[in-house]
Scaffold this motif. Structure first.
Motif, mmCIF file in Angstrom:
data_model
loop_
_atom_site.group_PDB
_atom_site.id
_atom_site.type_symbol
_atom_site.label_atom_id
_atom_site.label_comp_id
_atom_site.label_asym_id
_atom_site.label_seq_id
_atom_site.Cartn_x
_atom_site.Cartn_y
_atom_site.Cartn_z
ATOM 1 N N GLU A 18 0.828 -1.200 0.000
ATOM 2 C CA GLU A 18 0.000 0.000 0.000
ATOM 3 C C GLU A 18 0.865 1.253 0.000
ATOM 4 O OE1 GLU A 18 -2.290 3.370 1.352
ATOM 5 O OE2 GLU A 18 -0.638 2.466 2.471
ATOM 6 N N GLU A 21 2.230 2.004 -3.283
ATOM 7 C CA GLU A 21 1.152 2.278 -4.235
ATOM 8 C C GLU A 21 0.961 1.148 -5.241
ATOM 9 O OE1 GLU A 21 1.905 6.161 -5.911
ATOM 10 O OE2 GLU A 21 1.165 7.165 -4.108
ATOM 11 N N ASP A 24 -4.399 -0.241 -3.216
ATOM 12 C CA ASP A 24 -5.035 0.926 -2.609
ATOM 13 C C ASP A 24 -5.990 0.432 -1.528
ATOM 14 O OD1 ASP A 24 -6.979 -0.160 -4.308
ATOM 15 O OD2 ASP A 24 -6.651 1.361 -5.841
ATOM 16 N N PHE A 25 -7.260 0.819 -1.594
ATOM 17 C CA PHE A 25 -8.230 0.310 -0.619
ATOM 18 C C PHE A 25 -8.661 -1.107 -0.943
ATOM 19 C CE2 PHE A 25 -10.235 2.884 -3.882
ATOM 20 C CZ PHE A 25 -11.204 2.036 -4.396
ATOM 21 N N SER A 49 -3.880 0.235 4.932
ATOM 22 C CA SER A 49 -2.805 1.057 5.490
ATOM 23 C C SER A 49 -2.713 0.960 7.009
ATOM 24 C CB SER A 49 -2.996 2.520 5.089
ATOM 25 O OG SER A 49 -4.223 3.019 5.588
ATOM 26 N N THR A 95 -2.522 -7.461 -6.734
ATOM 27 C CA THR A 95 -2.193 -6.035 -6.644
ATOM 28 C C THR A 95 -2.892 -5.258 -7.750
ATOM 29 O OG1 THR A 95 -0.225 -6.306 -8.042
ATOM 30 C CG2 THR A 95 0.064 -6.573 -5.652
ATOM 31 N N HIS A 96 -2.873 -3.946 -7.610
ATOM 32 C CA HIS A 96 -3.395 -3.046 -8.640
ATOM 33 C C HIS A 96 -2.294 -2.069 -9.043
ATOM 34 C CE1 HIS A 96 -7.504 -3.951 -6.686
ATOM 35 N NE2 HIS A 96 -7.339 -4.722 -7.740
ATOM 36 N N LYS A 98 0.080 0.466 -10.875
ATOM 37 C CA LYS A 98 -0.238 1.553 -11.802
ATOM 38 C C LYS A 98 0.477 1.402 -13.133
ATOM 39 C CE LYS A 98 1.415 5.433 -10.412
ATOM 40 N NZ LYS A 98 1.563 6.675 -9.629
#
Length: 224
Positions: A18, A21, A24-25, A49, A95-96, A98
């Motif tokens: 988190e 990055e 996220d949520f 977090s 994961t997400h 970017k």
């Protein structure tokens, strides 16, 4: 490794992801309890977090929660179907990221352009931009992952696996760093891949326990 230590390692992994990055949520991390068909995974309701070991639940591969209470993430089948198909995998992260997700949206191949990228190996793309929240779609994802360590999900994120959480976290870091460098180099000109001999040499050099642990320790030091 005891269950309480494994729970704390999941907490640290999620909080580091988190902070970096990579999630996220949403996003979730699991680990197989050694010698069992059960896993530990973060409760879907808990803040990534501010996660604590109290937010880690125990469940079997059919989705039954073993602990008294807790709600697994909606996409828990992503984890359970990978564990069913890969006996060599003891940790999974969804994961997400970017930068690497951008490549699935643009349909541009992600290639090893820095030495850390050499350890990622093939990262096939799961072509359906769906939530991996049922067994059928999760089996398709596991088949796409095959015997690789990373599978990218179109316009969605990534599933990253390893023999332990330290490996999973390091792969997530290397995946995003390579994607970022490839993207930025592409703004200047063509982002050239490493040569095959460079990939083979650097893969063996970088993927050593002391180097992987160094990545973990560096990010962990920023949490506490």
């Amino acid at each position: 490794m005891g269950i309480e230590k494994l729970k704390q390692d999941i907490v640290n992994t999620i909080r580091m992801l988190e902070r970096a990055e990579h999630i996220d949520f949403n996003g979730h991390v699991s680990a197989r309890i050694p010698g069992t068909d059960q896993i530990l995974i973060n409760d879907r309701r808990a803040s990534r977090s501010a996660l604590t070991s109290d937010d880690i639940i125990q469940m079997d591969l059919d989705g039954n929660v073993i602990t008294d209470e807790g709600q697994p993430p909606n996409e828990f089948p992503l984890h359970t179907e990978i564990y069913r198909s890969r006996e060599d995998v003891d940790a999974v992260a969804h994961t997400h990221p970017k930068w690497s997700t951008l490549f699935t949206i643009a349909k541009v191949p992600l290639r090893p352009v820095i030495i850390q990228g050499a350890v990622i190996g093939d990262a096939p793309i799961f072509p359906k931009s769906y939530s991996i929240s049922n067994t059928e779609i999760a089996k398709e994802l596991a088949e796409t992952l095959d015997d690789n360590y990373v599978v990218l999900m179109k316009a969605h994120g990534a599933a990253i696996v390893g023999q332990n959480l330290t490996e999973v976290f390091a792969r997530s870091v290397f995946l995003e760093e390579n994607a970022y460098r490839q993207y930025m180099a592409g703004q200047i000109g063509y982002a050239h891949s490493l040569e095959d001999d460079e990939i083979n040499h650097m893969k063996e050099f970088i993927w050593q326990p002391k180097n992987i642990q160094k990545v973990w320790d560096n990010h962990l030091s920023k949490l506490y």
